[in-house]
Design an enzyme around this catalytic site. Structure first.
Site: not given
Ligand code: GLP
Length: 242
Positions: A67, A136, A138
């Site tokens: 993304d 959440n 995602h």
């Molecule tokens: C962002 C990215 C995700 C990632 C998430 C969690 O929103 N778009 O791909 O998995 O953050 O990030 P973290 O690993 O910093 O908790």
């Protein structure tokens, strides 16, 4: 589904890097799907270390990132292109032209999503998709409520994601409200999936994703239906001094 629990973030990272390395060694022309976020940073550092020791060769590897924020170009320190260059690509012998991140500044973002999806197909599809998980549930930027049949698309970020990701921006107001993301369908088409999860605060959502009902309200729950899913969990939060 294989779930591996590790006690430290370092162990989770090394195990993840082992799986990614094996994929590259066995299939030098492999196509990797890659995430951003803090969770995969340790695995990226380990891959760089092994590359520097001469154990890994990225020269034929192709990557597609999950993304990108809409409106940020690759020179913006919070853009995912900037993150990937800094955390991995600039430190190994991957060809920059073989690294793909959706273009957050494309004049026509919808068309950019179609091109991105097309490029994944032309590369032969994703062999190993590495994922993190949002608070959440995602994955990529597929927020709760996202339709399963979506391919790469422009999406609206939820308040909770904007809040969570604002820690990396100067203020919450600076966090883009939209992003380009591989869709659930794109992710599910990967041949293998490796989900990385670190920290106590992610364990409830992980439990819902892996053992709860399969529902668009917890996007990662769809992964239960993937035929080759490996999950590596670290119960330890990412150390502050990492
Ligand atoms: C962002 C990215 C995700 C990632 C998430 C969690 O929103 N778009 O791909 O998995 O953050 O990030 P973290 O690993 O910093 O908790």
């Amino acid at each position: 589904m294989k779930i591996m629990y590790t006690d430290t973030y370092a162990n989770m990272s090394r195990r993840a890097a082992n799986i990614i390395s094996a994929q590259i060694i066995l299939h030098p022309k492999t196509v990797l799907g890659l995430p951003t976020g803090t969770t995969p940073i340790g695995a990226y550092r380990q891959l760089i270390e092994w590359y520097k020791k001469g154990d890994l060769d990225f020269s034929q590897v192709t990557t597609f990132n999950l993304d990108e924020y809409l409106g940020l170009d690759g020179s913006h320190p919070q853009s995912y292109r900037y993150f990937m260059d800094n955390q991995l690509f600039d430190h190994v012998n991957i060809r920059k032209g073989n690294t793909h991140v959706p273009d957050g500044t494309a004049a026509d973002p919808e068309a950019e999503c179609e091109l991105y999806e097309q490029a994944i197909k032309e590369a032969g599809g994703i062999d190993l998709q590495v994922l993190g998980i949002g608070n959440n549930g995602h994955i990529g930027f597929n927020e709760p409520g996202t339709a399963y049949e979506k391919t790469t698309n422009v999406t609206e970020l939820t308040e909770s994601t904007i809040e969570a990701n604002s820690r990396l921006f100067a203020s919450k107001e600076e966090v883009p409200t939209k992003a380009l993301t591989m869709g659930m369908k794109t992710i599910m088409h990967a041949r293998r999936i490796l989900l990385l999860v670190s920290g106590q605060h992610k364990l409830d959502i992980l439990n819902a994703a892996l053992h709860g009902p399969i529902t668009p309200e917890v996007p990662a729950s769809l992964l239960q239906l993937h035929p080759d899913l490996t999950v590596i969990v670290s119960t330890e939060d990412i150390p502050a001094d990492f």
